[in-house]
Design an enzyme around this catalytic site. Structure first.
Site, PDB file in Angstrom:
ATOM      1  N   HIS A 355       0.788  -1.230   0.000  1.00 21.80           N
ATOM      2  CA  HIS A 355       0.000   0.000   0.000  1.00 21.80           C
ATOM      3  C   HIS A 355       0.816   1.274   0.000  1.00 21.80           C
ATOM      4  CE1 HIS A 355      -4.192  -1.344   0.418  1.00 21.80           C
ATOM      5  NE2 HIS A 355      -3.655  -2.415   0.981  1.00 21.80           N
ATOM      6  N   LYS A 546      -9.087  13.870   3.912  1.00 21.18           N
ATOM      7  CA  LYS A 546      -8.191  12.710   3.931  1.00 21.18           C
ATOM      8  C   LYS A 546      -7.329  12.859   5.164  1.00 21.18           C
ATOM      9  CE  LYS A 546      -6.808  13.987  -0.235  1.00 21.18           C
ATOM     10  NZ  LYS A 546      -6.821  12.739  -0.966  1.00 21.18           N
ATOM     11  N   LYS A 552       0.374  14.580   1.350  1.00 19.64           N
ATOM     12  CA  LYS A 552      -0.927  14.884   0.756  1.00 19.64           C
ATOM     13  C   LYS A 552      -1.093  16.394   0.511  1.00 19.64           C
ATOM     14  CE  LYS A 552      -3.304  10.827   2.752  1.00 19.64           C
ATOM     15  NZ  LYS A 552      -4.090  10.166   1.679  1.00 19.64           N
ATOM     16  N   THR A 654      -8.536   6.726  -2.686  1.00 13.08           N
ATOM     17  CA  THR A 654      -9.891   6.249  -2.977  1.00 13.08           C
ATOM     18  C   THR A 654     -10.893   7.371  -2.742  1.00 13.08           C
ATOM     19  OG1 THR A 654      -9.986   5.342  -0.740  1.00 13.08           O
ATOM     20  CG2 THR A 654      -9.523   3.794  -2.537  1.00 13.08           C
ATOM     21  N   LYS A 658     -14.550   8.372  -4.741  1.00 12.10           N
ATOM     22  CA  LYS A 658     -15.873   8.661  -4.163  1.00 12.10           C
ATOM     23  C   LYS A 658     -16.366  10.014  -4.637  1.00 12.10           C
ATOM     24  CE  LYS A 658     -14.063   6.567  -0.031  1.00 12.10           C
ATOM     25  NZ  LYS A 658     -13.436   6.947   1.260  1.00 12.10           N
TER      26      LYS A 658
HETATM   27  C1  LIG Z   1     -12.127   7.216   1.495  1.00  7.02           C
HETATM   28  C2  LIG Z   1     -11.677   7.566   2.855  1.00  7.02           C
HETATM   29  C3  LIG Z   1     -10.325   7.772   3.100  1.00  7.02           C
HETATM   30  C4  LIG Z   1      -9.258   7.699   2.016  1.00  7.02           C
HETATM   31  O1  LIG Z   1      -9.115   8.979   1.467  1.00  7.02           O
HETATM   32  P1  LIG Z   1      -7.867   9.339   0.495  1.00  7.02           P
HETATM   33  O2  LIG Z   1      -8.260  10.665  -0.045  1.00  7.02           O
HETATM   34  O3  LIG Z   1      -7.826   8.284  -0.542  1.00  7.02           O
HETATM   35  O4  LIG Z   1      -6.675   9.396   1.352  1.00  7.02           O
HETATM   36  C5  LIG Z   1      -9.935   8.096   4.377  1.00  7.02           C
HETATM   37  N1  LIG Z   1     -10.836   8.214   5.372  1.00  7.02           N
HETATM   38  C6  LIG Z   1     -12.159   8.047   5.167  1.00  7.02           C
HETATM   39  C7  LIG Z   1     -13.109   8.214   6.305  1.00  7.02           C
HETATM   40  C8  LIG Z   1     -12.624   7.700   3.912  1.00  7.02           C
HETATM   41  O5  LIG Z   1     -13.937   7.511   3.719  1.00  7.02           O
END
Ligand SMILES: *Cc1c(COP(=O)(O)O)cnc(C)c1O
Length: 827
Positions: A355, A546, A552, A654, A658
């Site tokens: 990962h 995030k 980031k 991810t 979304k």
């Molecule tokens: C999807 C999700 C993440 C991952 O977010 P990234 O932008 O890919 O780092 C982290 N925390 C929660 C609560 C999420 O739903």
């Protein structure tokens, strides 16, 4: 499954099960009664599913993960069971909404962020595809901490998510396993003179399983997530009791139960903490024992040669990678297999998902700690390594440097076990989580392994479940999509492509926009409640949610906000588009820089939101306690998705998927899955900026951020405001280390390098947003292109290329067969 039955059960549970007065309404008891009514409807399908898997003798896969970030269950379960409509109607009769009732459910926050949420999306997809996959994890008493903001700073509060009970779990003490820690290895010979090893004088802990149902989408399948709770053994306590040491015996009970007490809140791994290694072994051992026993039971004792044909274990990162040595131990010490046979079975049964490439996140354990805690496992790892290095030296004779690089053990003070190497050596498949990430794995971190075993490393780009992340969290948009292209996208997300044909349809565009406004209203209400700041609905909702991490680059986002503020103060507001910037995420409690970033965001927000000059043009909030349930309100209401990591650092992401799925347009770097998102949606519908991964690497040789700052008026002005303490009434509170980082020629995140192209690209975003028809078109095309990022696609790939499971057919006489046979997803 009908409304009247549901209404009856709701009342029955409220009055009979919970013992409440039906004339006196309590939201929390209404939630519990409702959850029980839904659970009732799960139970038969759950048992039937397990029976079907058992009797078909199908191959099974196990998803081993230290984290499952499940979020809330009520509405998602009812959606998957096809009950959500009925539930909504029944509640309406009582003057309630499902949303309101569900708001009392605690998020199951057994994960840090992306990795844990991925595991949860995968389970949903496995169940929906009817695959016999069981999740294994730990039932932490305390999940991810609750984040509060006090005086602009993060404060961590314990998340005692089980305090009101958990309706979505069933304790299964009959499947308790024994986990052995410490002790020493004893060699003995059997009646035939054969030498064996066994552990003696161990300190044992029991693993008690709690099963959580994972319903597939309207397919009568309910899979299982089995979470282990640690408990003290009885005889251990008795020993202490008999010796008259009552307090010591209670203390030892606590010591055992500590193992499943708390989730480590660091998403870039916790190295060197003994409790963390205990947790990892606890998970690996309990789960392997459990799977082995189930297999032996289902296959009449079991012909071990067939074990890999019947079982596959997917390790979610290196966290469960003790499994490599533990499976060897079980096969050899407990089941009497010879080393070579056991190794063949092990390496044909295990698969590993990497990962991250960040060096600080690569797990290493001191050899001494391993020796103390898991002496037999260490012996086994030493043998694995010895045999592995023979292979290396046969391939590259005399190349000692290569042996040193590839070894599972790292010299040094102290010597350490490299868990990633153990995982690669012990697995038949090693995968990255996005195309770029896998390429970088092959070229960098696992280069030697890739040369040794060219086919072992493969890519499986991550995905998210469209049930939770569109159908359930964005009902208005789902209805519009259903009306236009039909409901089939819920189980075949590629169908979203059909929306492309509607991108230029003006009346469709208006409905799309109205729904976004409606969702923005809900998001604005959340922001108003949580932050006390009003977001005007016509503004651009610019979202970065995030974990807080330097790579980031929440800081880059903040530089842009300060730049906009500076423009406002200079009166340079011609053509400026009203913008509401929302940032949210948790910082690891020990990560000082991340916590400073949160404090700085809040300091800037305080000044900006109070300034009358900025009132109609710019807002900034830090939304506290970002979690799955808040993302369910955030992604439907976002216009712009910030995916601005330093190229080469974000394995996949991810959150980007979304947001895209819900019609947000991305501003992003060529990093992780952004690259594939860009490929799908086309560059006219994506705001690309910044250095490439290759260019980031090249900056190592010459990078002069101060030159970039001084030669750029906007940038210079932004740094001046920050450094002069414009956002800090007290000069002593200015986070100088953070700001110096931006100016440092060795800044690994090269924030300054991307400032200009980021700001320019944000300018292009604003221009695009002014043209609402154009923006809506981009928004529609983003949703239309999101099909590739459904976790159903990801899981189909895992299955086709790694697990190779066949969904067992429903028996003809099954009472549930009808539902599955038509797979009627049309309602
Ligand atoms: C999807 C999700 C993440 C991952 O977010 P990234 O932008 O890919 O780092 C982290 N925390 C929660 C609560 C999420 O739903």
């Amino acid at each position: 499954m009908d409304e009247d039955g549901l209404a009856r059960d709701l009342c029955r549970h409220y009055v009979q099960t919970l013992g409440r007065d039906e004339l006196h309404f309590s939201r929390s008891h209404c939630y519990q009664a409702l959850a029980l009514a839904v659970r009732d409807r799960l139970m038969e399908r759950w048992r039937e599913t397990e029976r079907r898997y058992r009797t078909s003798g199908s191959k099974r896969a196990y998803y081993l993960s230290m984290e499952f970030l499940l979020g809330r269950a009520l509405s998602n379960c009812s959606l998957n069971l096809g009950l959500k409509g009925a539930l909504t109607t029944v509640l309406m009769r009582h003057g309630q909404t499902l949303e309101d009732i569900e708001s009392v459910e605690h998020d199951a926050g057994l994960g840090n962020g992306g990795l844990g949420r991925l595991a949860a999306c995968f389970l949903d997809s496995c169940a929906t595809l009817g695959l016999p996959v069981t999740g294994y994890g730990i039932r932490y008493e305390y999940g991810m901490f609750r984040q509060e903001i006090e005086s602009g700073e993060q404060v961590e509060e314990p998340d005692h998510w089980l305090q009101d009970g958990n309706i979505w779990e069933i304790e299964r003490p009959e499947y308790t396993r024994r986990i052995r820690f410490g002790g020493r290895v004893d060699t003995f010979s059997d009646a035939h003179g054969r030498l064996h090893k066994r552990l003696v004088d161990t300190r044992d802990v029991l693993a008690i399983p709690y099963d959580v149902p994972i319903p597939g989408y309207r397919n009568d399948t309910v899979n299982t997530l089995r979470l282990w709770k640690a408990a003290a053994t009885n005889e251990f306590q008795l020993g202490e009791f008999n010796a008259g040491r009552y307090p010591e015996s209670v203390a030892s009970k606590n010591e055992a139960e500590h193992i499943s007490m708390v989730l480590y809140p660091n998403d870039a791994s916790e190295n060197g903490k003994e409790l963390r290694l205990r947790q990892q072994y606890f998970l690996a051992s309990a789960s392997l024992q459990d799977a082995l026993e189930r297999w032996r039971h289902e296959h009449g004792g079991g012909d071990f040669a067939r074990f890999p044909d019947d079982n596959c274990f997917q390790m979610n990162d290196t966290h469960p990678s003790c499994a490599v040595a533990e499976l060897m131990r079980l096969l050899i010490d407990e089941h009497g297999l010879e080393w070579d046979d056991a190794w063949k079975l092990t390496t044909r049964s295990l698969a590993y998902t990497n990962h991250t490439l960040l060096p600080e996140a690569l797990e290493r354990w001191p050899v001494t700690m391993f020796a103390r805690l898991l002496p037999r496992l260490l012996e086994i790892i030493e043998t694995i390594n010895g045999r592995f290095l023979e292979q290396v030296s046969a391939r590259w004779p005399g190349d000692l440097e290569r042996q040193r690089r590839l070894s599972i053990f790292e010299d040094g003070d102290p010597p350490q076990v490299r868990m990633a190497h153990l995982a690669v050596v012990g697995s038949f498949s090693v995968n990255g989580v996005a195309a770029l990430h896998t390429t970088l794995l092959r070229q960098g971190l696992f280069k030697d392994f890739s040369e040794l075993w060219p086919t072992r490393i493969n890519n499986k780009t991550n995905g998210v479940t469209v049930r939770r992340w569109l159908a359930n969290c964005n009902a208005p948009l789902s209805r519009l999509i259903d009306d236009s292209i039909g409901p089939g996208w819920r189980t075949d997300a590629d169908k979203l492509r059909d929306l492309k044909g509607l991108a230029d349809d003006a009346s469709f565009g208006r409905r799309w926009r109205d729904i976004k406004q409606q969702n923005k209203r809900k998001l604005a209400a959340l922001v108003a409640t949580e932050c006390g700041v009003e977001f005007p609905l016509h503004a651009l909702f610019d979202v970065q949610v995030k974990r807080i991490h330097e790579y980031k680059r929440q800081l880059l986002n903040l530089l842009h906000v300060v730049h906009l503020y500076d423009r406002i103060k200079r009166g340079d507001t011609d053509g400026m588009v009203p913008r509401c910037v929302l940032i949210g995420g948790k910082a690891a409690p020990g990560y000082v820089a991340a916590k400073q970033i949160i404090a700085l965001i809040n300091a800037v927000a305080d000044v900006v939101n109070r300034d009358a000059d900025a009132a109609g043009l710019l807002k900034l909030v830090f939304l506290p306690n970002y979690r799955v349930s808040s993302m369910e309100t955030i992604c439907p209401g976002a216009d712009l998705s910030e995916q601005i990591s330093t190229a080469g650092k974000e394995a996949s992401g991810t959150g980007n998927m979304k947001l895209m799925l819900n019609g947000a347009v991305t501003i992003g770097t060529l990093d992780g899955a952004n690259i594939e998102i860009l490929e799908e949606v086309g560059e006219e519908n994506f705001f690309l900026f910044g250095l490439t991964a290759e260019q980031v690497l090249a900056t190592q040789n010459d990078y002069e951020p101060n030159g970039l700052i001084e030669s750029d008026n906007d940038f210079r002005q932004v740094m001046r405001l920050l450094e002069a303490g414009h956002f800090h009434p007290d000069q002593n509170l200015v986070p100088n280390a953070l700001l110096q980082g931006i100016r440092s020629p060795t800044d690994p995140w090269v924030t300054a390098a991307d400032f200009r192209s980021y700001v320019d690209t944000q300018h292009a975003v604003a221009k695009a947003f002014v043209d609402q028809e154009r923006w809506t078109r981009m928004s529609i095309l983003n949703t239309a292109a999101a099909g590739r990022f459904a976790s159903d696609r990801t899981i189909a790939e895992y299955n086709a290329q790694i697990w190779r499971l066949t969904p067992p057919a429903f028996p003809v006489d099954s009472t549930l067969a009808t539902g599955a046979a038509n797979a009627d997803i049309m309602k």
